[in-house]
Structures are given as structure tokens and as C-alpha cells.
Scaffold this motif. Structure first.
Motif, short mmCIF file in Angstrom:
data_model
loop_
_atom_site.label_atom_id
_atom_site.label_comp_id
_atom_site.label_asym_id
_atom_site.label_seq_id
_atom_site.Cartn_x
_atom_site.Cartn_y
_atom_site.Cartn_z
N ASP A 124 73.18 8.21 25.51
CA ASP A 124 71.77 8.43 25.16
C ASP A 124 71.56 9.52 24.12
O ASP A 124 70.45 10.02 23.96
N LEU A 125 72.60 9.89 23.39
CA LEU A 125 72.47 10.90 22.35
C LEU A 125 71.77 10.36 21.11
O LEU A 125 71.12 11.11 20.38
N ILE A 126 71.93 9.06 20.87
CA ILE A 126 71.31 8.43 19.71
C ILE A 126 70.68 7.10 20.13
O ILE A 126 71.04 6.53 21.17
N PHE A 127 69.77 6.64 19.30
CA PHE A 127 69.22 5.30 19.41
C PHE A 127 69.72 4.51 18.22
O PHE A 127 69.86 5.07 17.13
N THR A 128 69.99 3.23 18.42
CA THR A 128 70.38 2.38 17.30
C THR A 128 69.39 1.23 17.18
O THR A 128 68.78 0.81 18.17
N GLU A 129 69.28 0.74 15.96
CA GLU A 129 68.36 -0.37 15.69
C GLU A 129 68.93 -1.19 14.56
O GLU A 129 69.39 -0.65 13.55
N LYS A 130 68.93 -2.50 14.72
CA LYS A 130 69.38 -3.40 13.65
C LYS A 130 68.19 -3.77 12.79
O LYS A 130 67.14 -4.13 13.29
N ARG A 131 68.39 -3.63 11.49
CA ARG A 131 67.39 -4.08 10.51
C ARG A 131 68.10 -4.98 9.53
O ARG A 131 68.79 -4.50 8.63
N GLY A 132 67.94 -6.26 9.73
CA GLY A 132 68.67 -7.21 8.90
C GLY A 132 70.15 -7.04 9.15
O GLY A 132 70.61 -7.10 10.28
N LYS A 133 70.90 -6.78 8.09
CA LYS A 133 72.34 -6.58 8.25
C LYS A 133 72.71 -5.10 8.42
O LYS A 133 73.88 -4.76 8.54
N PHE A 134 71.71 -4.23 8.45
CA PHE A 134 71.97 -2.79 8.57
C PHE A 134 71.76 -2.29 9.99
O PHE A 134 70.88 -2.77 10.71
N LEU A 135 72.57 -1.31 10.38
CA LEU A 135 72.41 -0.62 11.65
C LEU A 135 71.91 0.79 11.34
O LEU A 135 72.47 1.47 10.48
N ILE A 136 70.87 1.19 12.04
CA ILE A 136 70.26 2.49 11.81
C ILE A 136 70.42 3.32 13.08
O ILE A 136 70.27 2.82 14.20
N CYS A 137 70.72 4.60 12.91
CA CYS A 137 70.88 5.52 14.04
C CYS A 137 69.82 6.61 13.95
O CYS A 137 69.52 7.09 12.86
N ARG A 138 69.29 6.98 15.11
CA ARG A 138 68.34 8.08 15.19
C ARG A 138 68.75 8.97 16.35
O ARG A 138 69.22 8.50 17.39
N VAL A 139 68.55 10.27 16.21
CA VAL A 139 68.84 11.23 17.26
C VAL A 139 67.80 11.09 18.36
O VAL A 139 66.61 10.89 18.10
#
Length: 100
Positions: free
Chosen positions: A66-81
Motif C-alpha cells: 500500500d505504499l503506492i497506487f497504480t493505474e493503467k492509462r492505455g498502454k502506460f502504467l502510472i504510479c502515485r504515492v
């Protein structure tokens, strides 16, 4: 926060590559408020001397803790703290004089 949760967080950050990756995500988070505090995994792959499959594994471990959240946007993976978790851990680790 219980001790099992804390142990999971510390275990996730105990790997040097994973810690470096987390710090890169956190640094990107701090520097990119205008882009929504997000970090593209492709940028991480370019900035670290670690292969994409290994980065993917480390991101999964950070996410499981649970240190980061991930999200897929199209072919990209995005990470947030996970700011809420960081605040909880920080509060727990703060050296305060508390009555016993």
C-alpha cells in the motif's frame, strides 16, 4: 496501524532497488503537482539501471504494501504515492516525548 502492516511496509522498502524505485516515485510525486502527482513507469525504466520485468515486480511489491497506487492509462502504467499511508508511518515513527 498494527505491527503486521508496519512489517509489510518495512519489508517492501528493505530491498535496495525497491527503495530506490519508491524514492524515485516519491521525488516525481513532489516535483509534478501540475501533472497530477503521477509517475510514468516508462520514465522510471529510463532512469534506473534495472530491467522492466524487475521494475514491474518491485512495483507490485510496493503496491501490495500500500505504499503506492497504480493505474493503467492505455498502454502506460502510472504510479502515485499513498500520501495517507506515508503520513501514518511518519506519525508512528515521530520521536515524541509521550507520557508512559
Amino acid at each position: 496501524m498494527d505491527t503486521k502492516k508496519m512489517a509489510k511496509i518495512f519489508k517492501a522498502l528493505s530491498n535496495p532497488n525497491r527503495l530506490e524505485l519508491y524514492l524515485k516515485i516519491a521525488k516525481a510525486h513532489e516535483a509534478s503537482f501540475e501533472t497530477g502527482c503521477e509517475c510514468f513507469v516508462t520514465d522510471l525504466i529510463d532512469s534506473l539501471n534495472i530491467g522492466a520485468p524487475t521494475i514491474s515486480h518491485h512495483i507490485k511489491e510496493l503496491s501490495n504494501a500500500d505504499l503506492i497506487f497504480t493505474e493503467k492509462r492505455g498502454k502506460f502504467l502510472i504510479c502515485r504515492v499513498n500520501e495517507k499511508l506515508v503520513a501514518e508511518v511518519s506519525k508512528l515513527l515521530a520521536l515524541q516525548n509521550t507520557p508512559e
